[in-house]
Design a protein around this motif. Structure first.
Motif, PDB file in Angstrom:
ATOM      1  N   GLN A  35      -2.133   9.238  -8.142  1.00 19.84           N
ATOM      2  CA  GLN A  35      -3.426   8.701  -7.751  1.00 19.84           C
ATOM      3  C   GLN A  35      -3.501   8.823  -6.448  1.00 19.84           C
ATOM      4  N   GLU A  36      -2.269   8.267  -5.700  1.00 21.57           N
ATOM      5  CA  GLU A  36      -2.237   8.613  -3.953  1.00 21.57           C
ATOM      6  C   GLU A  36      -2.752   9.902  -3.488  1.00 21.57           C
ATOM      7  N   LEU A  37      -2.230  10.871  -4.216  1.00 20.95           N
ATOM      8  CA  LEU A  37      -2.343  12.373  -3.774  1.00 20.95           C
ATOM      9  C   LEU A  37      -3.766  12.471  -4.238  1.00 20.95           C
ATOM     10  N   GLU A  38      -4.430  12.239  -5.287  1.00 19.30           N
ATOM     11  CA  GLU A  38      -5.846  12.412  -5.689  1.00 19.30           C
ATOM     12  C   GLU A  38      -6.546  11.835  -4.625  1.00 19.30           C
ATOM     13  N   SER A  39      -6.310  10.540  -4.150  1.00 12.66           N
ATOM     14  CA  SER A  39      -7.117   9.818  -3.494  1.00 12.66           C
ATOM     15  C   SER A  39      -7.149  10.301  -1.934  1.00 12.66           C
ATOM     16  N   PHE A  40      -6.058  11.004  -1.620  1.00  8.05           N
ATOM     17  CA  PHE A  40      -6.091  11.486  -0.148  1.00  8.05           C
ATOM     18  C   PHE A  40      -7.059  12.847  -0.198  1.00  8.05           C
TER      19      PHE A  40
ATOM     20  N   ILE B  34      -2.417  -1.392   3.063  1.00  9.43           N
ATOM     21  CA  ILE B  34      -4.010  -1.147   2.195  1.00  9.43           C
ATOM     22  C   ILE B  34      -3.669  -0.153   1.142  1.00  9.43           C
ATOM     23  N   ARG B  35      -3.203   1.079   1.655  1.00 14.52           N
ATOM     24  CA  ARG B  35      -2.991   2.279   0.665  1.00 14.52           C
ATOM     25  C   ARG B  35      -2.425   1.775  -0.783  1.00 14.52           C
ATOM     26  N   ARG B  36      -1.288   1.150  -0.614  1.00 14.85           N
ATOM     27  CA  ARG B  36      -0.297   0.563  -1.769  1.00 14.85           C
ATOM     28  C   ARG B  36      -1.235  -0.286  -2.766  1.00 14.85           C
ATOM     29  N   GLU B  37      -2.164  -1.308  -1.897  1.00 14.95           N
ATOM     30  CA  GLU B  37      -3.012  -2.151  -2.727  1.00 14.95           C
ATOM     31  C   GLU B  37      -4.118  -1.296  -3.690  1.00 14.95           C
ATOM     32  N   GLN B  38      -4.505  -0.206  -2.684  1.00  7.97           N
ATOM     33  CA  GLN B  38      -5.437   0.652  -3.499  1.00  7.97           C
ATOM     34  C   GLN B  38      -4.989   1.402  -4.546  1.00  7.97           C
ATOM     35  N   VAL B  39      -3.703   2.024  -4.617  1.00  6.38           N
ATOM     36  CA  VAL B  39      -3.185   2.818  -5.506  1.00  6.38           C
ATOM     37  C   VAL B  39      -2.910   1.758  -6.726  1.00  6.38           C
ATOM     38  N   HIS B  40      -2.356   0.588  -6.502  1.00  4.71           N
ATOM     39  CA  HIS B  40      -2.141  -0.176  -7.627  1.00  4.71           C
ATOM     40  C   HIS B  40      -3.211  -0.670  -8.319  1.00  4.71           C
TER      41      HIS B  40
ATOM     42  N   GLU C  19      -3.319   9.760   9.317  1.00  5.17           N
ATOM     43  CA  GLU C  19      -2.758   8.521   9.036  1.00  5.17           C
ATOM     44  C   GLU C  19      -2.383   8.391   7.709  1.00  5.17           C
ATOM     45  N   GLU C  20      -3.502   8.815   6.954  1.00 13.63           N
ATOM     46  CA  GLU C  20      -3.429   8.746   5.357  1.00 13.63           C
ATOM     47  C   GLU C  20      -2.238   9.697   4.730  1.00 13.63           C
ATOM     48  N   PHE C  21      -2.109  10.847   5.540  1.00 13.79           N
ATOM     49  CA  PHE C  21      -0.989  11.694   4.956  1.00 13.79           C
ATOM     50  C   PHE C  21       0.184  11.367   5.793  1.00 13.79           C
ATOM     51  N   ARG C  22       0.277  10.692   6.771  1.00 10.38           N
ATOM     52  CA  ARG C  22       1.593  10.219   7.254  1.00 10.38           C
ATOM     53  C   ARG C  22       2.118   9.032   6.126  1.00 10.38           C
ATOM     54  N   VAL C  23       1.329   8.416   5.632  1.00 10.64           N
ATOM     55  CA  VAL C  23       1.769   7.268   4.776  1.00 10.64           C
ATOM     56  C   VAL C  23       2.303   7.891   3.383  1.00 10.64           C
TER      57      VAL C  23
ATOM     58  N   LEU D 266     -11.270  19.833  -3.109  1.00 13.63           N
ATOM     59  CA  LEU D 266     -12.430  19.060  -3.118  1.00 13.63           C
ATOM     60  C   LEU D 266     -13.179  19.086  -1.524  1.00 13.63           C
ATOM     61  N   TRP D 267     -12.340  19.463  -0.609  1.00 12.52           N
ATOM     62  CA  TRP D 267     -12.651  19.430   0.936  1.00 12.52           C
ATOM     63  C   TRP D 267     -13.071  20.778   1.285  1.00 12.52           C
ATOM     64  N   ALA D 268     -12.971  21.965   0.356  1.00 13.47           N
ATOM     65  CA  ALA D 268     -13.094  23.215   0.739  1.00 13.47           C
ATOM     66  C   ALA D 268     -14.308  23.681   1.048  1.00 13.47           C
ATOM     67  N   VAL D 269     -15.243  23.133   0.364  1.00 17.60           N
ATOM     68  CA  VAL D 269     -16.975  23.409   0.651  1.00 17.60           C
ATOM     69  C   VAL D 269     -17.434  22.694   1.665  1.00 17.60           C
ATOM     70  N   PRO D 270     -17.178  21.489   2.245  1.00 20.22           N
ATOM     71  CA  PRO D 270     -17.618  21.122   3.487  1.00 20.22           C
ATOM     72  C   PRO D 270     -17.098  21.670   4.684  1.00 20.22           C
ATOM     73  N   ILE D 271     -15.711  21.939   4.653  1.00 23.31           N
ATOM     74  CA  ILE D 271     -14.989  22.633   5.590  1.00 23.31           C
ATOM     75  C   ILE D 271     -15.384  24.199   5.986  1.00 23.31           C
TER      76      ILE D 271
END
Length: 389
Positions: free
Chosen positions: A42-47, A23-29, A84-88, A279-284
């Motif tokens: 793109q994959e890193l930004e998406s993460f 799924i992640r590969r399809e999203q990236v492409h 899981e996304e990080f593992r990918v 991006l995640w700093a504010v909510p955490i």
């Protein structure tokens, strides 16, 4: 957690990982490529975006749900998805994992992950402790629920359960050694009534040593956790940012679990600092502050856990003790109405715990298993890469 638990889950987790990978590969492409960005970029930004979205959801929910059983389960669900996304990402970049500075960052992440396994085991102990309180609540319900009229014998039984509950919920801050001994003594007393229950309780009581400290473990997970330098980001094509992000998610989730659920030597002194470029700093950071605010409230300072349902048990037990101390028999109609109201309140709390604890424990197990599997796969990937150098 037993190795057999992990082995039994390997197949399903592996299938899930492969499906997510495709799924992640399809999203990236399928994404438009802004300014000629590579698939990796793109994959890193998406993460980073997905992590931010998950924690914004936890922040933006109903404020009254913070630290409730459903909220904690949602937190663990966010962790599993991010992990899981990080593992990918690691899987897609195996060739880079043994090159500096990635080798150091990845190995430090795996070391922090091992420390998180102890926290998972301690949290399972805490869940079992809550189950012991649940048994006392059930006794009160059996004694007082659905009664046309109330007699002294029913209240004596309920009062004894309330006393046992109060003893079980004493703040562990007074002495870790005393708490550990109290737990074991409780187990031995239970053995006289149910030997099988004792065996199960003892197996959980020894999952961490008596000298183990949740506060020190969190400090060890967060030790030397700093954002990568710009040169390191450039040298790794941004991969180190993904590792730093997952480190921070790991630290926050373990900290929140320790804050919410009873465990040995709880402490919330862990410092959280990260620049808002992530991006995640504010909510955490906002969630961290909200949980700290909750811990500073007068009626929460000496709590054995900030979980919402624990607070509701404490409040109910206080009110019920005051009520039972003031009762005279036979009860007036007004007092009977008040007792029934208190029993209804207890029923709501009891059902929330009854419905929520088992799914929560399964999620903690799943987090444990995923950490083990990811570390095994990652170290194996680094070893294979080194063999081809």
């Amino acid at each position: 957690m037993p190795a057999t638990d992990y082995q039994g889950s390997t197949s399903s987790l592996s299938n899930f990982g492969r499906s997510l990978l495709s799924i992640r590969r399809e999203q990236v492409h399928s994404m438009d490529s802004p300014h000629g960005a590579t698939s990796q970029e793109q994959e890193l930004e998406s993460f980073q975006k997905h992590v931010a979205e998950r924690f914004h959801d936890l922040l933006d929910g109903n404020g009254n749900d913070l630290l409730s059983l459903p909220w904690i389960r949602k937190l663990l669900d966010a962790f599993v998805t991010c992990h899981e996304e990080f593992r990918v990402i690691l899987f897609n970049n195996k060739a880079s994992l043994n090159k500096p500075p990635m080798d150091r960052y990845v190995n430090e992440f795996f070391e922090r992950s091992v420390k998180a396994l102890d926290v998972c085991n301690a949290i399972r102990d805490g869940i079992e402790q809550i189950r012991q309180w649940q048994k006392q609540l059930e006794i009160v319900l059996c004694a007082l629920d659905n009664q046309r009229s109330f007699g002294e014998g029913q209240f004596r039984r309920a009062k004894k359960a309330l006393i046992d509950l109060a003893i079980g919920m004493l703040d562990e801050k007074e002495s870790n050694a005393t708490l550990a001994q109290r737990n074991r003594s409780f187990g031995r007393n239970t053995a006289q009534r149910d030997q099988r229950s004792l065996c199960h309780f003892r197996s959980l009581s020894w999952s961490v040593s008596r000298s183990w400290s949740a506060a020190r473990q969190l400090q060890a997970i967060g030790n030397n956790l700093a954002a990568p330098r710009a040169t390191e980001v450039a040298a790794t094509g941004g991969l180190v940012n993904a590792v730093f992000t997952m480190n921070y998610v790991l630290l926050f989730v373990m900290w929140a679990l320790v804050a919410a659920i009873p465990c040995q030597d709880r402490g919330l002194q862990t410092h959280f600092y990260v620049t808002r470029q992530y991006l995640w700093a504010v909510p955490i950071l906002s969630l961290h502050e909200k949980i700290l605010e909750e811990s500073r409230k007068r009626d929460r300072r000496n709590s054995c856990g900030l979980m919402k349902e624990i607070h509701e048990i404490e409040k109910w037990a206080r009110n019920m003790n005051e009520l039972t101390d003031s009762l005279q028999f036979p009860l007036t109609e007004e007092k009977e109405v008040e007792v029934k109201q208190r029993v209804e309140e207890l029923g709501v709390v009891y059902e929330a715990i009854k419905d929520g604890l088992d799914p929560l424990e399964r999620q903690v197990r799943e987090v444990f298993h995923r950490i083990v599997r990811s570390r095994t796969e990652g170290l194996d990937g680094i070893g294979r890469a080194n063999q081809h150098v």
